[in-house]
Design an enzyme around this catalytic site. Structure first.
Site, PDB file in Angstrom:
ATOM      1  N   ARG A 306     -38.915  -1.393 -44.077  1.00  0.00           N
ATOM      2  CA  ARG A 306     -38.875  -2.306 -42.936  1.00  0.00           C
ATOM      3  C   ARG A 306     -40.007  -1.976 -41.951  1.00  0.00           C
ATOM      4  NH1 ARG A 306     -35.680  -6.265 -40.246  1.00  0.00           N
ATOM      5  NH2 ARG A 306     -34.422  -6.505 -42.101  1.00  0.00           N
ATOM      6  N   ARG A 338     -30.627   1.059 -34.763  1.00  0.00           N
ATOM      7  CA  ARG A 338     -31.004  -0.259 -34.230  1.00  0.00           C
ATOM      8  C   ARG A 338     -32.499  -0.565 -34.376  1.00  0.00           C
ATOM      9  NH1 ARG A 338     -27.957  -1.955 -28.686  1.00  0.00           N
ATOM     10  NH2 ARG A 338     -27.704  -4.162 -29.153  1.00  0.00           N
ATOM     11  N   PHE A 340     -33.894  -0.336 -37.341  1.00  0.00           N
ATOM     12  CA  PHE A 340     -34.199   0.244 -38.658  1.00  0.00           C
ATOM     13  C   PHE A 340     -35.651   0.731 -38.629  1.00  0.00           C
ATOM     14  CE2 PHE A 340     -33.164  -0.150 -43.392  1.00  0.00           C
ATOM     15  CZ  PHE A 340     -31.990   0.548 -43.317  1.00  0.00           C
ATOM     16  N   THR A 443     -33.743  -6.380 -46.522  1.00  0.00           N
ATOM     17  CA  THR A 443     -34.861  -6.469 -47.461  1.00  0.00           C
ATOM     18  C   THR A 443     -34.421  -6.117 -48.885  1.00  0.00           C
ATOM     19  OG1 THR A 443     -35.436  -4.232 -46.825  1.00  0.00           O
ATOM     20  CG2 THR A 443     -36.601  -6.020 -45.717  1.00  0.00           C
ATOM     21  N   ALA A 512     -28.496  -4.691 -39.952  1.00  0.00           N
ATOM     22  CA  ALA A 512     -29.634  -5.607 -40.028  1.00  0.00           C
ATOM     23  C   ALA A 512     -29.396  -6.850 -39.162  1.00  0.00           C
ATOM     24  CB  ALA A 512     -29.930  -5.989 -41.480  1.00  0.00           C
ATOM     25  N   GLU A 764     -30.574  -6.384 -33.038  1.00  0.00           N
ATOM     26  CA  GLU A 764     -31.638  -5.386 -32.986  1.00  0.00           C
ATOM     27  C   GLU A 764     -32.925  -5.843 -32.288  1.00  0.00           C
ATOM     28  OE1 GLU A 764     -31.016  -5.120 -37.324  1.00  0.00           O
ATOM     29  OE2 GLU A 764     -31.466  -2.988 -37.050  1.00  0.00           O
TER      30      GLU A 764
HETATM   31  N1  MTE Z   1     -23.934  -3.496 -29.883  1.00  0.00           N
HETATM   32  C1  MTE Z   1     -22.949  -2.642 -29.538  1.00  0.00           C
HETATM   33  N2  MTE Z   1     -22.264  -2.885 -28.415  1.00  0.00           N
HETATM   34  N3  MTE Z   1     -22.637  -1.549 -30.283  1.00  0.00           N
HETATM   35  C2  MTE Z   1     -23.337  -1.252 -31.445  1.00  0.00           C
HETATM   36  O1  MTE Z   1     -23.037  -0.264 -32.108  1.00  0.00           O
HETATM   37  N4  MTE Z   1     -25.151  -1.923 -32.981  1.00  0.00           N
HETATM   38  C3  MTE Z   1     -26.424  -2.643 -33.104  1.00  0.00           C
HETATM   39  C4  MTE Z   1     -26.253  -4.099 -32.646  1.00  0.00           C
HETATM   40  N5  MTE Z   1     -25.592  -4.150 -31.373  1.00  0.00           N
HETATM   41  C5  MTE Z   1     -24.395  -2.133 -31.837  1.00  0.00           C
HETATM   42  C6  MTE Z   1     -24.639  -3.273 -31.024  1.00  0.00           C
HETATM   43  C7  MTE Z   1     -26.957  -2.664 -34.455  1.00  0.00           C
HETATM   44  S1  MTE Z   1     -27.829  -1.335 -34.988  1.00  0.00           S
HETATM   45  C8  MTE Z   1     -26.798  -3.737 -35.292  1.00  0.00           C
HETATM   46  S2  MTE Z   1     -27.504  -3.784 -36.814  1.00  0.00           S
HETATM   47  C9  MTE Z   1     -26.008  -4.909 -34.893  1.00  0.00           C
HETATM   48  O2  MTE Z   1     -25.437  -4.764 -33.601  1.00  0.00           O
HETATM   49  C10 MTE Z   1     -24.902  -5.111 -35.922  1.00  0.00           C
HETATM   50  O3  MTE Z   1     -24.049  -6.126 -35.572  1.00  0.00           O
HETATM   51  P1  MTE Z   1     -24.369  -7.678 -35.807  1.00  0.00           P
HETATM   52  O4  MTE Z   1     -25.018  -7.789 -37.142  1.00  0.00           O
HETATM   53  O5  MTE Z   1     -23.046  -8.305 -35.751  1.00  0.00           O
HETATM   54  O6  MTE Z   1     -25.284  -8.082 -34.710  1.00  0.00           O
HETATM   55  C1  QUE Z   2     -32.283  -3.584 -43.109  1.00  0.00           C
HETATM   56  C2  QUE Z   2     -31.171  -2.829 -43.156  1.00  0.00           C
HETATM   57  C3  QUE Z   2     -30.761  -2.224 -44.367  1.00  0.00           C
HETATM   58  C4  QUE Z   2     -31.544  -2.380 -45.514  1.00  0.00           C
HETATM   59  C5  QUE Z   2     -32.687  -3.140 -45.438  1.00  0.00           C
HETATM   60  C6  QUE Z   2     -33.041  -3.736 -44.250  1.00  0.00           C
HETATM   61  C7  QUE Z   2     -29.583  -1.451 -44.481  1.00  0.00           C
HETATM   62  C8  QUE Z   2     -29.241  -0.914 -45.744  1.00  0.00           C
HETATM   63  C9  QUE Z   2     -30.070  -1.106 -46.858  1.00  0.00           C
HETATM   64  C10 QUE Z   2     -29.790  -0.641 -48.186  1.00  0.00           C
HETATM   65  C11 QUE Z   2     -30.809  -0.582 -49.122  1.00  0.00           C
HETATM   66  C12 QUE Z   2     -30.574  -0.204 -50.434  1.00  0.00           C
HETATM   67  C13 QUE Z   2     -29.301   0.100 -50.856  1.00  0.00           C
HETATM   68  C14 QUE Z   2     -28.256   0.027 -49.922  1.00  0.00           C
HETATM   69  C15 QUE Z   2     -28.509  -0.337 -48.609  1.00  0.00           C
HETATM   70  O1  QUE Z   2     -31.190  -1.823 -46.686  1.00  0.00           O
HETATM   71  O2  QUE Z   2     -28.869  -1.289 -43.479  1.00  0.00           O
HETATM   72  O3  QUE Z   2     -27.020   0.299 -50.350  1.00  0.00           O
HETATM   73  O4  QUE Z   2     -29.045   0.467 -52.134  1.00  0.00           O
HETATM   74  O5  QUE Z   2     -28.099  -0.208 -45.841  1.00  0.00           O
HETATM   75  O6  QUE Z   2     -34.152  -4.507 -44.191  1.00  0.00           O
HETATM   76  O7  QUE Z   2     -30.432  -2.667 -42.040  1.00  0.00           O
HETATM   77 MO1  MOS Z   3     -28.163  -1.564 -37.480  1.00  0.00          MO
HETATM   78  S1  MOS Z   3     -29.566  -0.084 -37.475  1.00  0.00           S
HETATM   79  O1  MOS Z   3     -28.890  -2.302 -38.911  1.00  0.00           O
HETATM   80  O2  MOS Z   3     -26.830  -0.730 -38.051  1.00  0.00           O
END
Ligand code: MTE
Ligand code: QUE
Ligand code: MOS
Length: 824
Positions: A306, A338, A340, A443, A512, A764
């Site tokens: 990513r 958050r 990635f 991805t 994601a 994110e």
């Molecule tokens: N917001 C809160 N309040 N708490 C969390 O842990 N995680 C973030 C974001 N917002 C998070 C958050 C992350 S890393 C992701 S990937 C997304 O929420 C996941 O939730 P969504 O896909 O429903 O947006």
């Molecule tokens: C964003 C993400 C994830 C990602 C790719 C993204 C993620 C994740 C994986 C992943 C990849 C290979 C695997 C698997 C998970 O890819 O959260 O089990 O075999 O877990 O672009 O957030």
């Molecule tokens: Mo969020 S880093 O894709 O849990």
């Protein structure tokens, strides 16, 4: 569009929401404590358990040999659940102590003696490179002819950027409770973003078929990526104890232990060579990304991918090569956080843009706009070959430049900084406007699927189960609103059920930013199947006088039963979410029947202005008595993803969430203290399901990112032990750090139909806008005499210490050079 509050807000503020450790203890419940490594790399010579085993209340101590299978890992199964013979990071779990009470377990842990034989540890990316210590192979994405274009470019520059990690700092630590059930089954309640993986890791570790493990997630007190993979082993520890003792087992990490044991955002050290013309237009770019993966693979290779896919950010770069390599070190395995890999790729290209501007003596915003993706001249194809559709980046730049009064403020700042440079003020100011283009989709193609179960009860109230997990982001509120709108009922009629692997299996992590996109779509599809049946039933029952309706007569069997099927409907209206008409119009309608305000309205051919109607609840009851199913299940998959990991080409994302931010900071010349004075954010979030929740996400993500780019520094000692493992030594933003002037606006955008109801993912992307704070700090320093020639390259985070280093480099010269040691 709605602004309803979070569906748990009223309970959160009253302390009534249940987190793992709020679950009442069952009879016989035991507490589990984890003994972890104090060495970064060592052979385990001996573990002396005698005294701990004799400690009052201790019921058992378990090590690697007690697991049926000891290896786990999301992408590569390379990590032991419990270290066996060798430890590879400080914080690696070695043994589990089960005791009657928390205190007893903790004291017993302190009585265990581990004899280590130290081995050489790799504690930096440089050391890993020197030792060729890598995780998986190096990857490359390339377009055009980079070397030739670089050579022929009018200007070239090269540099490097050091990006450090950050702790997730979720308020609820990693936690799990496991209950032993009949026939060896295990029910595990986990604070996990990925119940399916948690189920699988528990089952694999304990030697059970997946059918005998159910993982339940009610909610998390924050996850932020830190509970995507790393919640699973914690659940496996609790489950092992539950299986061994046949008693419920609870494991709640303390904050300190959590911070020491769990992985962080991956640190990166990237190198770049860029070629550009006199205007500042980028001709060619060569970037090499190196991340610190820690001791095991975890998600680092996907994070790197990513990062590689976001090294362009908002900019078209005709000749571009990006190479990525994950390094294996002896730190905790770093993991999802958050954004990635996105923030690390974007920080790099934003640094490059800043350097180009500095070299040419131009405003960085000019360089950003010049290089921005645009359909004009075909400058809208990414380095991996995906076209940037519905691109609103140019509009975001223009609008925000105006609305944040960038030019006027730039002029004012220049005057103020002249005062500081002449000694009549001790505060420098800086301003920066950066953008984000964040790809939405996993991805890894197979992850882009979800399923949902929708149940309508006979009072017309609804239960929805999906694979999405609630971590505060409001995924439940959004999905329940989508379902409620589709059925024309109030959100209060829709209850989101705890996520459980016996209802929704084979789910992806809630990650994601795709939680609502994927699970919301599946839920809407399931609702539509029921709705199609109810629509046909409504037309038929409304032809019959009410006295003959089944709820009065079905017990007697005097009236014929109505049969409905959805066969008669255009099939793809129910089954194909991407039949444009459905996503565009938002709410589906069958045979012209509409569901609104708790009523179901059928067209009336005799009197069109006076539709026939029946209440939703009555229709539901009617459906039951005609033996029509009131439940359904649906599966959703994102179509059109063509990214090929081997060639590095194709459509990696369904669409992009875009935004921009202007940040203004002040920097104290004597102390290096940074204050974020004002922030203006403008984002395209399509048509939000719930604008209030989206604004909350933008706010939280930005502030969380601000912590990463300014104050959050993970100090490790020279032996690889984390020193900053509590809030007293690790500085996350507080209310005092919130910009006094903080504006968030959403772009009105009715052109985005890529996704469910024209919505866009939000979780994110806004985090990456905090990079404007980091570049604004650099901007403040650029006028200093020592930075006439070269750009003031600071690390990320630009902590107070880092800023001070940049302000008075000569005073720091005799200390460790920046970037070479993270020891305090
Ligand atoms: N917001 C809160 N309040 N708490 C969390 O842990 N995680 C973030 C974001 N917002 C998070 C958050 C992350 S890393 C992701 S990937 C997304 O929420 C996941 O939730 P969504 O896909 O429903 O947006
Ligand atoms: C964003 C993400 C994830 C990602 C790719 C993204 C993620 C994740 C994986 C992943 C990849 C290979 C695997 C698997 C998970 O890819 O959260 O089990 O075999 O877990 O672009 O957030
Ligand atoms: Mo969020 S880093 O894709 O849990």
């Amino acid at each position: 569009m709605s602004t309803l509050p979070h569906d748990s807000a009223h309970n959160h503020v009253r302390g009534l929401s249940e987190f793992i450790d709020d679950r009442p203890a069952l009879r016989g419940e035991v507490f589990v404590e984890v003994l972890f490594s104090r060495q970064a790399h060592a052979r385990i010579r001996d573990i002396e358990l005698g005294r701990a085993l004799k400690h009052p209340g201790v019921l058992g101590i378990y090590t690697a040999k007690d697991f049926h299978h000891n290896l786990w890992g999301t992408i590569f199964k390379d990590q032991p659940l419990l270290a066996d013979q060798e430890v590879n990071f400080v914080g690696e779990a070695i043994a589990l102590i089960a005791a009657e009470t928390r205190d007893s377990a903790r004291v017993a842990r302190s009585l265990i003696r581990v004899a280590y034989e130290a081995l050489p540890a790799i504690l930096s990316i440089d050391q890993a490179k020197a030792a060729q210590s890598f995780i998986a192979g190096s990857r490359k994405i390339e377009r055009g002819n980079v070397e030739t274009a670089l050579k022929s470019a009018p200007h070239q520059l090269q540099g490097n950027i050091i990006i450090r990690g950050a702790d997730h700092f979720y308020l609820e630590s990693q936690a799990a409770i496991a209950y032993p059930k009949e026939d060896g089954q295990i029910e595990v309640h986990s604070s996990s973003q990925h119940p399916t993986e948690t189920q699988h890791v528990v089952a694999h570790g304990l030697g059970l078929p997946y059918r005998d493990v159910v993982c339940i997630v009610k909610r998390m007190g924050g996850g932020f990526g830190g509970k995507e993979s790393q919640a699973a082993p914690i659940a496996a520890y609790a489950a092992l104890v539950a299986q061994k003792l046949n008693r419920p087992a609870r494991l709640i990490l303390t904050k300190d232990d959590d911070m020491i044991m769990t992985g962080k955002r991956n640190p990166f050290e990237n190198q770049y060579r860029v070629g550009f013309d006199d205007e500042g237009k980028i001709v060619a770019l060569d970037v090499e990304l190196f991340s610190d993966g820690g001791a095991y693979a975890d998600l680092s290779t996907s994070i790197m991918e990513r990062a590689m896919l976001h090294s362009d950010n908002a900019y078209f770069i005709p000749h571009m090569r990006v190479v990525g390599q994950v390094c294996r070190t002896h730190y905790h395995p770093h993991t999802a956080f958050r954004g990635f890999g996105g923030p690390k790729g974007v920080a790099t290209i934003e640094r490059i843009i800043e350097e180009i501007a500095h070299a040419l003596g131009k405003d960085p915003l000019e360089i950003r706009k010049l290089n921005c993706y645009t359909a004009i001249g075909g400058r809208d194809i990414t380095h991996y070959g995906q076209k940037v559709e519905n691109n609103c980046l140019p509009e975001l730049f223009e609008r925000l430049e105006t609305s944040s009064q960038y030019k006027a403020r730039r002029a004012r700042i220049q005057k103020q900084n002249a005062k500081a440079l002449s000694g009549s003020s001790r505060l420098l100011r800086g301003i920066s406007l950066t953008a984000v283009k964040f790809g939405i989709s996993f991805t890894t193609r197979f992850l882009n699927q979800a399923n949902a179960l929708v149940i309508i009860h006979r009072d017309g109230s609804v239960q929805v189960s999906t694979g999405a997990t609630e971590m505060g982001q409001g995924v439940n509120a959004r999905i329940s609103e989508l379902v409620a709108q589709e059925l024309g009922i109030s959100r209060d009629e829709v209850r989101m059920m705890a996520t459980a692997t016996d209802k929704n299996a084979n789910t992806s992590p809630t990650a994601a930013s795709s939680g609502t996109d994927l699970n919301g779509a599946a839920a809407v599809l399931a609702v539509r199947k029921i709705k199609a049946r109810l629509s046909e039933l409504a037309i038929q029952v409304l032809k019959i006088p009410e006295s003959r309706w089944a709820r009065h007569t079905a017990g007697l069997g005097t009236e014929p039963e109505i049969e409905v099927s959805i066969e008669g409907f255009e099939k793809d209206k129910v089954n194909d979410p991407n039949a444009d008409a459905i996503w565009e119009t938002g709410i589906a309608s069958y045979h012209g029947v509409t569901f609104k305000d708790g009523m179901v309205l059928c067209p009336n051919l005799d009197d069109p202005s006076n539709p026939k109607q029946v209440s939703f609840a009555a229709l539901v009851n009617e459906a039951y008595h005609h033996r029509i199913s009131l439940s359904d299940y649906a599966h959703y998959r994102i179509p059109g993803l063509s990214f090929n990991k081997l060639t590095g080409r194709g459509d990696a994302f369904m669409y992009f969430t875009q935004g921009a931010a202007t940040s203004e900071v002040s920097v104290d010349l004597d102390t290096g203290e940074v204050k974020v004075l004002s922030v203006d954010i403008l984002m395209d979030l399509g048509r939000p399901v719930n604008e209030a929740l989206d604004l909350g996400q933008v706010t939280g993500a930005f502030i969380q990112g601000m912590g990463w780019v300014t104050t959050e520094k993970l100090h490790y000692n020279k032996d690889g032990a984390l020193l900053a493992y509590s809030p007293s030594t690790y500085k996350i933003p507080s209310i005092q750090d919130t910009p006094r002037d903080f504006k968030i606006e959403l772009l009105a955008n009715d052109r985005n139909f890529a996704n469910l109801r024209g919505t866009k993912a939000v979780g994110e992307p806004p985090l990456l806008l905090s990079l404007s704070v980091w570049t604004a700090i650099h901007d403040a320093l650029k006028g200093l005499p020592e930075y006439k020639e070269h750009y003031p390259r600071m690390e990320l985070p630009a902590t107070q210490e880092e800023v001070l280093r940049a302000l008075m480099p000569e005073k720091f010269a005799r200390l460790a050079p920046s970037g070479k040691s993270s020891a305090p």
